[in-house]
Motif scaffolding. Sequence first.
Motif, PDB file in Angstrom:
ATOM      1  N   HIS A 119      -6.825  22.596  13.275  1.00 19.02           N
ATOM      2  CA  HIS A 119      -7.560  21.532  12.585  1.00 19.02           C
ATOM      3  C   HIS A 119      -8.745  22.062  11.778  1.00 19.02           C
ATOM      4  O   HIS A 119      -8.895  21.747  10.593  1.00 19.02           O
ATOM      5  N   ASP A 120      -9.588  22.866  12.399  1.00 13.72           N
ATOM      6  CA  ASP A 120     -10.777  23.353  11.708  1.00 13.72           C
ATOM      7  C   ASP A 120     -10.406  24.220  10.502  1.00 13.72           C
ATOM      8  O   ASP A 120     -11.018  24.111   9.434  1.00 13.72           O
ATOM      9  N   ALA A 121      -9.393  25.065  10.673  1.00 14.96           N
ATOM     10  CA  ALA A 121      -8.964  25.922   9.562  1.00 14.96           C
ATOM     11  C   ALA A 121      -8.390  25.097   8.420  1.00 14.96           C
ATOM     12  O   ALA A 121      -8.641  25.376   7.237  1.00 14.96           O
ATOM     13  N   MET A 136      -9.178  21.963   7.694  1.00 17.89           N
ATOM     14  CA  MET A 136     -10.282  21.245   7.059  1.00 17.89           C
ATOM     15  C   MET A 136     -11.067  22.165   6.120  1.00 17.89           C
ATOM     16  O   MET A 136     -11.570  21.717   5.085  1.00 17.89           O
ATOM     17  N   ARG A 137     -11.164  23.446   6.469  1.00 20.30           N
ATOM     18  CA  ARG A 137     -11.870  24.385   5.597  1.00 20.30           C
ATOM     19  C   ARG A 137     -11.074  24.688   4.330  1.00 20.30           C
ATOM     20  O   ARG A 137     -11.633  25.084   3.306  1.00 20.30           O
ATOM     21  N   LYS A 144      -5.344  23.263  17.346  1.00 18.15           N
ATOM     22  CA  LYS A 144      -5.910  24.602  17.161  1.00 18.15           C
ATOM     23  C   LYS A 144      -6.171  24.904  15.681  1.00 18.15           C
ATOM     24  O   LYS A 144      -7.101  25.651  15.343  1.00 18.15           O
ATOM     25  N   ARG A 178     -11.942  11.398  12.272  1.00 20.90           N
ATOM     26  CA  ARG A 178     -10.630  11.569  12.899  1.00 20.90           C
ATOM     27  C   ARG A 178     -10.453  10.632  14.085  1.00 20.90           C
ATOM     28  O   ARG A 178      -9.399   9.994  14.230  1.00 20.90           O
ATOM     29  N   ASP A 225      -8.696  22.426   2.988  1.00 24.88           N
ATOM     30  CA  ASP A 225      -8.021  21.140   2.833  1.00 24.88           C
ATOM     31  C   ASP A 225      -7.298  21.016   1.494  1.00 24.88           C
ATOM     32  O   ASP A 225      -6.145  20.607   1.429  1.00 24.88           O
ATOM     33  N   THR A 269      -2.332  15.896  14.139  1.00 24.09           N
ATOM     34  CA  THR A 269      -3.604  16.365  14.703  1.00 24.09           C
ATOM     35  C   THR A 269      -4.303  17.372  13.794  1.00 24.09           C
ATOM     36  O   THR A 269      -5.525  17.481  13.832  1.00 24.09           O
ATOM     37  N   LYS A 291     -18.149  12.177   8.753  1.00 21.95           N
ATOM     38  CA  LYS A 291     -17.109  13.187   8.953  1.00 21.95           C
ATOM     39  C   LYS A 291     -16.868  13.467  10.430  1.00 21.95           C
ATOM     40  O   LYS A 291     -15.730  13.679  10.859  1.00 21.95           O
ATOM     41  N   ARG A 292     -17.927  13.451  11.220  1.00 16.40           N
ATOM     42  CA  ARG A 292     -17.804  13.752  12.651  1.00 16.40           C
ATOM     43  C   ARG A 292     -17.007  12.672  13.385  1.00 16.40           C
ATOM     44  O   ARG A 292     -16.338  12.958  14.386  1.00 16.40           O
TER      45      ARG A 292
END
Length: 244
Positions: free
Chosen positions: A215-217, A219-220, A213, A167, A222, A25, A163-164
Amino acid sequence: MLTDFSLYQTLCIALVFVWTGFVRTGLGFGGAALGLPLMLFIRDTPLFWLPIIGAHLLFFSGLTLLNRLHNVDWRYLLRSSLYIIPPAIVGVFGLVNLPVLWLNIFVYSITLFYGFIWLLDRGIESRHPWADRGLLVLGGYVAGISLSGAPLMVAVFMNNVGKRQLRDTLFVLWFILVSIKMTTFVALSVDLHLTEALTLLPVAAIGHLLGLKAHDAIMRNDRLFKRWIGGGLIAVSVLGLGHL
């Protein structure tokens, strides 16, 4: 049965399944690719682990997609499936029929390849339609034989899916591929180890929630995340090949 393992091995299994859930995830792919090589250190039989990984992937991807199907690029998914699904079916039959030693060499070799490209920050790139098709075919076969083909296919999907939607579209693809694999297992009377899968489900859920939780971090950051993972994959693969 998990009771066949020592307490130390059981703890290691739990940690590996937390890790696979986190990666699945957190990145949106790679749970099997980054988890299976570690599992083979505990029991060097891919056919023991892959049905468990498959059952978890079906559960968590289905759970994640419950309210996300509207965010899937169905058009590209259907078009790419023509190149992915046939070799994936061939790969499943290879998984069932090839010697265990060959399968283990295959898993560690493909993991070593991923490790080097991530450590060197090279990535897998596709710039031509024929290269796209080749990566999809190869990724489908690798996914069929070991569930480790995600990085090959993701390289293509990243260039063709927004990108949106990426996943969620990938989760539908994993769901389809694992459904084919599990159906084939049932048809060939392969033990699905459902008891073990259910036992490990709460453990994998911890990783799943942590991955959501983070995922966003991830991706930033990566590239940095993959370089660290790449170094770890190289070490694991070299040790694994050395023990065969």
